[in-house]
Enzyme design. Sequence first.
Site, PDB file in Angstrom:
ATOM      1  N   ASP A  17       0.838  -1.209   0.000  1.00 39.86           N
ATOM      2  CA  ASP A  17       0.000   0.000   0.000  1.00 39.86           C
ATOM      3  C   ASP A  17       0.870   1.255   0.000  1.00 39.86           C
ATOM      4  OD1 ASP A  17      -2.201  -1.665   0.159  1.00 39.86           O
ATOM      5  OD2 ASP A  17      -2.768  -1.092   2.199  1.00 39.86           O
ATOM      6  N   ASN A  76     -20.586  -3.830   3.166  1.00 41.64           N
ATOM      7  CA  ASN A  76     -20.919  -2.483   3.631  1.00 41.64           C
ATOM      8  C   ASN A  76     -22.279  -2.112   3.016  1.00 41.64           C
ATOM      9  OD1 ASN A  76     -20.456  -1.611   0.997  1.00 41.64           O
ATOM     10  ND2 ASN A  76     -18.340  -1.030   1.427  1.00 41.64           N
ATOM     11  N   ASP A 107     -11.580  -4.840   6.976  1.00 42.04           N
ATOM     12  CA  ASP A 107     -10.792  -6.079   7.016  1.00 42.04           C
ATOM     13  C   ASP A 107     -10.605  -6.550   8.459  1.00 42.04           C
ATOM     14  OD1 ASP A 107     -10.558  -5.949   4.256  1.00 42.04           O
ATOM     15  OD2 ASP A 107      -8.725  -4.761   4.370  1.00 42.04           O
ATOM     16  N   GLY A 142      -2.598   3.306   8.132  1.00 42.92           N
ATOM     17  CA  GLY A 142      -2.121   2.000   7.680  1.00 42.92           C
ATOM     18  C   GLY A 142      -3.189   0.948   7.899  1.00 42.92           C
TER      19      GLY A 142
HETATM   20  O1  RIB Z   1      -9.289  -2.898   2.501  1.00 44.59           O
HETATM   21  C1  RIB Z   1      -8.124  -2.141   2.453  1.00 44.59           C
HETATM   22  C2  RIB Z   1      -7.184  -2.708   1.436  1.00 44.59           C
HETATM   23  O2  RIB Z   1      -7.759  -2.547   0.155  1.00 44.59           O
HETATM   24  C3  RIB Z   1      -5.842  -2.004   1.353  1.00 44.59           C
HETATM   25  O3  RIB Z   1      -4.885  -2.579   2.220  1.00 44.59           O
HETATM   26  C4  RIB Z   1      -5.480  -2.132  -0.111  1.00 44.59           C
HETATM   27  O4  RIB Z   1      -4.389  -2.954  -0.360  1.00 44.59           O
HETATM   28  C5  RIB Z   1      -6.727  -2.655  -0.802  1.00 44.59           C
HETATM   29  O5  RIB Z   1      -6.629  -3.970  -1.109  1.00 44.59           O
END
Ligand code: RIB
Length: 311
Positions: free
Chosen positions: A17, A188, A256, A291
């Site tokens: 990222d 979502n 996530d 992050g």
């Molecule tokens: O959900 C966030 C993620 O989406 C980030 O880390 C980026 O890599 C994308 O995949």
Amino acid sequence: MPDSEPAIAVIGSLNVDYVAKVGRLPVPGETVAASDLEIVHGGKGANQAIAARRQGCAVRMIGSVGEDDMGRSYIEYLKEEGLETDGIRLLAGISTGAAFISVDADGENTIVVCAGANGNTSPDQIRARDPFISESDALLAQFEVPLSAVVEALKIANRAGVLTVVNPSPMRSTFPWATVEIDYLIVNETEADEILEELPVELGAAPEIREFLLGRRINGLVVTRGSDSTLVISRDEAFEAPTLPVLPVDTVGAGDAFAGCFTARLASGESLREAVLAANCAGALTTLRTGAQQPIPDRDRVDQHRAQLGD
Ligand code: RIB
């Protein structure tokens, strides 16, 4: 927690990222200056795998990186985090996936993803790792790798009676719903609108939503709604679960953290409601720093905040 660590197989993406901090997000055609650039580990698959690991599960990651410095160091880092990485392929001639992320002063973001090696994760690779999935307590997948690979993983899990959790992000209309059974779909509000077509995304519509979902072999739906309560509709229950009030700095990875924590808590034997409340804490706490992976909380930190949400 059971005596031994519950095992979760995660099939998904691994990205590097590139996170630019901006005062506000650019509109089309506009250039804005960033005040800071961070290069960190990301990718929805790896983010969710880290989140599940921090909740105390054994995590088997299946995915692909490029045979480059980024790819190699990513695998080493995941090993240090305690993940099983034998299911990650190093692919020659293709770069590790990358995500270009802008985060504004309110913590809102835009993300552009270059799939790179993630786009080569294949059904063959999944079949070669059949025991990773069939001998796990749960399978967790997203849509940042080819859908054919996701479907293959779900079929293996279905045959073995393994709990399946899918976070269909980024949403792709070509997923062959109803060909596989999904225990919990985490979405979502935008994704919920797309999946449920004309149905309103609200508790009052639970009977219709349930029927619609069962027609697609989805047993439960979890709708995250930012700072608003999370909506849950399963075969047996329908409820809203409160979120932790926070002032977000960066929302990247919050979804996530939710998915990884939710799956880990279910695999640990917690009730659906407890899993959602813990996941709400994990998601909110992840927004407090920039992050995707670094801010994801561990089990103790989630438990410390869980009490704030009541019963
Ligand atoms: O959900 C966030 C993620 O989406 C980030 O880390 C980026 O890599 C994308 O995949």
